[in-house]
Motif scaffolding. Structure first.
Motif, short mmCIF file in Angstrom:
data_model
loop_
_atom_site.label_atom_id
_atom_site.label_comp_id
_atom_site.label_asym_id
_atom_site.label_seq_id
_atom_site.Cartn_x
_atom_site.Cartn_y
_atom_site.Cartn_z
N VAL A 22 42.57 -1.56 25.02
CA VAL A 22 43.99 -1.28 25.27
C VAL A 22 44.25 -1.17 26.76
CG1 VAL A 22 45.80 0.45 25.00
CG2 VAL A 22 44.43 -0.21 23.03
N SER A 23 43.36 -0.48 27.49
CA SER A 23 43.52 -0.35 28.94
C SER A 23 43.46 -1.71 29.62
CB SER A 23 42.44 0.57 29.50
OG SER A 23 42.53 1.87 28.94
N VAL A 28 46.42 -6.39 32.11
CA VAL A 28 46.82 -7.81 32.09
C VAL A 28 48.32 -7.94 31.94
CG1 VAL A 28 46.64 -9.96 30.78
CG2 VAL A 28 44.59 -8.59 31.21
N GLU A 29 48.90 -7.17 31.03
CA GLU A 29 50.35 -7.25 30.80
C GLU A 29 51.14 -6.77 32.01
OE1 GLU A 29 51.86 -8.63 28.31
OE2 GLU A 29 49.97 -9.13 27.33
N PHE A 30 50.57 -5.92 32.83
CA PHE A 30 51.25 -5.45 34.03
C PHE A 30 51.16 -6.47 35.17
CE2 PHE A 30 50.91 -3.32 38.17
CZ PHE A 30 52.18 -2.77 38.26
N PHE A 81 43.50 -14.79 37.31
CA PHE A 81 42.63 -13.71 37.76
C PHE A 81 42.55 -12.53 36.77
CE2 PHE A 81 42.48 -15.52 42.10
CZ PHE A 81 41.12 -15.38 42.31
N PRO A 82 43.67 -12.09 36.19
CA PRO A 82 43.54 -10.98 35.24
C PRO A 82 42.63 -11.29 34.06
CG PRO A 82 45.83 -11.27 35.88
CD PRO A 82 45.08 -12.43 36.44
N PHE A 83 42.72 -12.53 33.55
CA PHE A 83 41.84 -12.91 32.45
C PHE A 83 40.38 -12.98 32.90
CE2 PHE A 83 46.01 -14.66 31.39
CZ PHE A 83 46.20 -14.14 30.12
#
Length: 205
Positions: A22-23, A28-30, A81-83
């Motif tokens: 979840v974190s 990623v969503e942010f 990058f987040p992924f």
């Protein structure tokens, strides 16, 4: 007993995994909207500067289009990058777990070879065993004997201690009380490595 212990251990590990997942997805969503905002701002800045340059005659329309194309490709690559961070984080956690398993040392370290072949007589005398962190005993006051070439079937519900009883024979665990004999000798008189080499184990899978 063993089943309830494994259920608790699974729930604890699964809850910890859920919290970390979840974190990671929250991060990623942010970051994705932030990156998309920056990408669009860059394109707007390029269009604004390009419009002035085209008006002044210092830049061609094709140059502005090419710059926008390159900027879109760069920002598109940055959006990955987040992924990548999430993938590398999972890979690191898996690598740490693999290292933990490989570096785990067994309780039994003595080596040796048992001279000759064991006849296979096994005897349990008032054996009791309890797993760490368990309130109740997995085995309590178990006594039986198995003669060489004799087939013994042990029946019971899941978690009743069938696997635990077997794991005491190759000295994977030490009984809390009672004695185990192989060929009328205490099991701990045999070197662990030599004893295990004379035991064949076929898992239920």
């Amino acid at each position: 007993l063993r089943g309830s212990h494994e259920v608790k251990r699974f729930i604890k590990a699964n809850t910890r995994l859920m919290e970390k997942t979840v974190s990671a997805f929250q991060l990623v969503e942010f970051t994705m909207p932030v990156l998309m905002l920056l990408m669009n701002l860059c394109i707007l800045l390029i269009l604004w500067a390009g419009a002035h340059s085209i008006t002044n005659g210092s830049t061609q329309v094709g140059d502005v289009v090419a710059i926008i194309n390159y900027a879109t490709r760069i920002t598109g690559a940055l959006s990955m990058f987040p992924f990548l961070i999430m993938i590398f984080t999972r890979a690191k956690a898996s690598g740490d777990r693999i290292g933990e398993v490989l570096e785990t040392e067994g309780d039994e370290r003595e080596e040796g070879i048992i001279p000759g072949r064991l006849s296979g007589r096994i005897e349990f005398q008032h054996v009791s065993f309890r797993y760490p962190e368990m309130d109740r005993e997995a085995l309590r006051n178990v006594s039986f004997s198995a003669k060489p070439r004799e087939t013994i079937a042990i029946l019971g519900a899941t978690g009743s201690g069938k696997s635990t009883l077997f794991q005491l024979i190759p000295r994977l665990y030490r009984p809390d009380s009672g004695s185990i004999y192989i060929d009328e000798k205490p099991i701990h008189d045999f070197p662990a490595e030599g004893l295990r080499k004379q035991i064949g184990y076929v898992p239920q899978e």
